[in-house]
Motif scaffolding. Structure first.
Motif, PDB file in Angstrom:
ATOM      1  N   PRO A 161     143.887  84.209 132.754  1.00 50.21           N
ATOM      2  CA  PRO A 161     143.026  83.049 132.481  1.00 50.21           C
ATOM      3  C   PRO A 161     141.697  83.465 131.856  1.00 50.21           C
ATOM      4  O   PRO A 161     141.116  84.482 132.236  1.00 50.21           O
ATOM      5  N   LEU A 162     141.246  82.662 130.913  1.00 47.57           N
ATOM      6  CA  LEU A 162     139.905  82.864 130.382  1.00 47.57           C
ATOM      7  C   LEU A 162     138.865  82.518 131.440  1.00 47.57           C
ATOM      8  O   LEU A 162     137.810  83.133 131.519  1.00 47.57           O
ATOM      9  N   ALA A 163     139.191  81.522 132.249  1.00 46.93           N
ATOM     10  CA  ALA A 163     138.274  81.106 133.309  1.00 46.93           C
ATOM     11  C   ALA A 163     139.060  80.385 134.394  1.00 46.93           C
ATOM     12  O   ALA A 163     140.097  79.774 134.122  1.00 46.93           O
ATOM     13  N   ARG A 164     138.555  80.482 135.622  1.00 43.91           N
ATOM     14  CA  ARG A 164     139.159  79.805 136.771  1.00 43.91           C
ATOM     15  C   ARG A 164     138.056  79.050 137.495  1.00 43.91           C
ATOM     16  O   ARG A 164     136.975  79.598 137.742  1.00 43.91           O
ATOM     17  N   TYR A 165     138.332  77.803 137.833  1.00 46.75           N
ATOM     18  CA  TYR A 165     137.314  76.961 138.439  1.00 46.75           C
ATOM     19  C   TYR A 165     137.783  76.447 139.801  1.00 46.75           C
ATOM     20  O   TYR A 165     138.879  75.884 139.916  1.00 46.75           O
ATOM     21  N   ALA A 166     136.953  76.652 140.815  1.00 47.04           N
ATOM     22  CA  ALA A 166     137.199  76.095 142.141  1.00 47.04           C
ATOM     23  C   ALA A 166     136.414  74.794 142.234  1.00 47.04           C
ATOM     24  O   ALA A 166     135.189  74.783 142.079  1.00 47.04           O
ATOM     25  N   ILE A 167     137.126  73.705 142.464  1.00 48.57           N
ATOM     26  CA  ILE A 167     136.497  72.387 142.508  1.00 48.57           C
ATOM     27  C   ILE A 167     136.135  72.053 143.945  1.00 48.57           C
ATOM     28  O   ILE A 167     137.005  72.004 144.822  1.00 48.57           O
ATOM     29  N   GLY A 168     134.864  71.825 144.177  1.00 52.61           N
ATOM     30  CA  GLY A 168     134.382  71.595 145.533  1.00 52.61           C
ATOM     31  C   GLY A 168     134.206  70.133 145.882  1.00 52.61           C
ATOM     32  O   GLY A 168     134.916  69.259 145.368  1.00 52.61           O
ATOM     33  N   ASP A 169     133.244  69.856 146.730  1.00 50.77           N
ATOM     34  CA  ASP A 169     133.016  68.512 147.247  1.00 50.77           C
ATOM     35  C   ASP A 169     132.290  67.633 146.234  1.00 50.77           C
ATOM     36  O   ASP A 169     131.694  68.119 145.264  1.00 50.77           O
ATOM     37  N   ILE A 170     132.341  66.348 146.508  1.00 55.16           N
ATOM     38  CA  ILE A 170     131.535  65.399 145.744  1.00 55.16           C
ATOM     39  C   ILE A 170     130.098  65.511 146.237  1.00 55.16           C
ATOM     40  O   ILE A 170     129.844  65.591 147.440  1.00 55.16           O
ATOM     41  N   ALA A 171     129.149  65.533 145.319  1.00 56.46           N
ATOM     42  CA  ALA A 171     127.736  65.672 145.669  1.00 56.46           C
ATOM     43  C   ALA A 171     127.232  64.413 146.365  1.00 56.46           C
ATOM     44  O   ALA A 171     127.842  63.348 146.267  1.00 56.46           O
ATOM     45  N   PRO A 172     126.118  64.520 147.083  1.00 53.21           N
ATOM     46  CA  PRO A 172     125.567  63.359 147.786  1.00 53.21           C
ATOM     47  C   PRO A 172     125.285  62.158 146.881  1.00 53.21           C
ATOM     48  O   PRO A 172     125.305  61.019 147.348  1.00 53.21           O
ATOM     49  N   ASP A 173     125.060  62.403 145.580  1.00 52.66           N
ATOM     50  CA  ASP A 173     124.795  61.267 144.685  1.00 52.66           C
ATOM     51  C   ASP A 173     126.057  60.478 144.345  1.00 52.66           C
ATOM     52  O   ASP A 173     125.984  59.440 143.700  1.00 52.66           O
ATOM     53  N   THR A 174     127.224  61.007 144.773  1.00 55.31           N
ATOM     54  CA  THR A 174     128.554  60.388 144.615  1.00 55.31           C
ATOM     55  C   THR A 174     129.058  60.346 143.175  1.00 55.31           C
ATOM     56  O   THR A 174     130.167  59.868 142.930  1.00 55.31           O
ATOM     57  N   VAL A 175     128.295  60.838 142.226  1.00 61.94           N
ATOM     58  CA  VAL A 175     128.737  60.808 140.830  1.00 61.94           C
ATOM     59  C   VAL A 175     128.952  62.208 140.261  1.00 61.94           C
ATOM     60  O   VAL A 175     129.456  62.361 139.146  1.00 61.94           O
ATOM     61  N   SER A 176     128.565  63.235 141.022  1.00 64.60           N
ATOM     62  CA  SER A 176     128.709  64.617 140.563  1.00 64.60           C
ATOM     63  C   SER A 176     129.667  65.367 141.481  1.00 64.60           C
ATOM     64  O   SER A 176     129.923  64.958 142.608  1.00 64.60           O
ATOM     65  N   ARG A 177     130.188  66.474 140.962  1.00 65.57           N
ATOM     66  CA  ARG A 177     131.120  67.297 141.732  1.00 65.57           C
ATOM     67  C   ARG A 177     130.689  68.747 141.647  1.00 65.57           C
ATOM     68  O   ARG A 177     130.297  69.234 140.582  1.00 65.57           O
ATOM     69  N   TYR A 178     130.763  69.459 142.781  1.00 59.20           N
ATOM     70  CA  TYR A 178     130.412  70.873 142.796  1.00 59.20           C
ATOM     71  C   TYR A 178     131.583  71.693 142.244  1.00 59.20           C
ATOM     72  O   TYR A 178     132.747  71.447 142.559  1.00 59.20           O
ATOM     73  N   VAL A 179     131.256  72.693 141.440  1.00 61.34           N
ATOM     74  CA  VAL A 179     132.246  73.570 140.824  1.00 61.34           C
ATOM     75  C   VAL A 179     131.722  74.991 140.851  1.00 61.34           C
ATOM     76  O   VAL A 179     130.525  75.223 140.652  1.00 61.34           O
ATOM     77  N   MET A 180     132.610  75.946 141.106  1.00 66.17           N
ATOM     78  CA  MET A 180     132.230  77.349 141.031  1.00 66.17           C
ATOM     79  C   MET A 180     133.234  78.084 140.158  1.00 66.17           C
ATOM     80  O   MET A 180     134.450  77.951 140.338  1.00 66.17           O
ATOM     81  N   THR A 181     132.737  78.832 139.197  1.00 68.83           N
ATOM     82  CA  THR A 181     133.604  79.696 138.409  1.00 68.83           C
ATOM     83  C   THR A 181     134.030  80.857 139.292  1.00 68.83           C
ATOM     84  O   THR A 181     133.182  81.567 139.838  1.00 68.83           O
ATOM     85  N   VAL A 182     135.345  81.044 139.456  1.00 66.33           N
ATOM     86  CA  VAL A 182     135.856  82.100 140.328  1.00 66.33           C
ATOM     87  C   VAL A 182     135.366  83.455 139.822  1.00 66.33           C
ATOM     88  O   VAL A 182     135.451  83.764 138.634  1.00 66.33           O
ATOM     89  N   GLY A 183     134.842  84.261 140.731  1.00 70.30           N
ATOM     90  CA  GLY A 183     134.256  85.545 140.358  1.00 70.30           C
ATOM     91  C   GLY A 183     132.750  85.476 140.251  1.00 70.30           C
ATOM     92  O   GLY A 183     132.085  86.489 140.057  1.00 70.30           O
ATOM     93  N   SER A 184     132.214  84.273 140.379  1.00 71.45           N
ATOM     94  CA  SER A 184     130.766  84.082 140.326  1.00 71.45           C
ATOM     95  C   SER A 184     130.356  83.245 141.522  1.00 71.45           C
ATOM     96  O   SER A 184     131.118  82.409 142.001  1.00 71.45           O
TER      97      SER A 184
END
Length: 207
Positions: A161-184
């Motif tokens: 993969p060029l990149a891998r993304y772990a998708i986390g929880d919905i932010a408190p504002d309810t319109v955003s989502r937390y994401v972390m690039t795997v390896g970072s």
């Protein structure tokens, strides 16, 4: 006229001439233009940074893992997207998404499916990073250490993969989502509707 001026007057007129000349130079060279773009509130507008590492046309495959199931999408030889799966009919014939070609199975995208998948991924390619929450001392707080959704994107190399993304929880504002690039350990936020679009796509192909 200048020859009859007193030294003080001559100095004043010389200064005025210098100021006019400077204004002309600044106007013609654009030196008065701001170095950064500002919004209507005077806040700095940062240049858009997109989530995907390369444009969509440089990707060959995208995997979406949801609840332990992996849904892989690839392009056919025409560049159309299709859902890659290995289901076969009971009689041993390949399903409608495959066609025999020189002893191999060549995948073809159904027009309707290709349009649906292509639209979802075109939206994904336009996903902008909203915020960078770095450095983050506890990524688990954002739900990215044990994610329910993982996204892998591939270039020409279908194995790495060029990149891998772990998708986390919905932010408190309810319109955003937390994401972390795997390896970072840099946690980002992106619009949550982009993830909802992908989950809707997965439900459509899982039928």
């Amino acid at each position: 006229m200048i020859a009859g001026l007193r030294p003080r007057q001559l100095a004043i007129w010389s200064l005025l001439g210098l100021l006019v000349a400077s204004a002309v130079v600044i106007e013609t060279t654009g030196l008065l233009e701001p170095k950064v773009a500002l919004d209507r509130h005077g806040h700095v507008i940062e240049e858009a940074v997109y989530l995907l590492p390369v444009p969509l046309d440089q990707l060959s495959a995208i995997e979406i893992a949801v609840g332990g199931e992996v849904y892989r999408f690839e392009r056919d030889h025409h560049g159309a997207w299709f859902h890659h799966h290995h289901d076969h009919h009971a009689d041993g014939e390949a399903d409608h998404g495959h066609a025999a070609h020189d002893g191999h199975h060549e995948h073809h995208a159904a027009a309707e499916d290709a349009e649906t998948i292509g639209s979802a991924f075109a939206a994904l390619a336009r996903t902008r990073i909203e915020r960078r929450l770095e450095p983050v001392t506890n990524p688990a707080h954002y739900g990215v250490m044990k994610p329910d959704v993982l996204i892998n994107v591939y270039g020409d190399d279908h194995l790495s993969p060029l990149a891998r993304y772990a998708i986390g929880d919905i932010a408190p504002d309810t319109v955003s989502r937390y994401v972390m690039t795997v390896g970072s350990f840099a946690v980002l936020t992106i619009p949550n509707y982009q993830i909802e679009n992908l989950l809707t796509l997965v439900k459509a192909v899982a039928r």
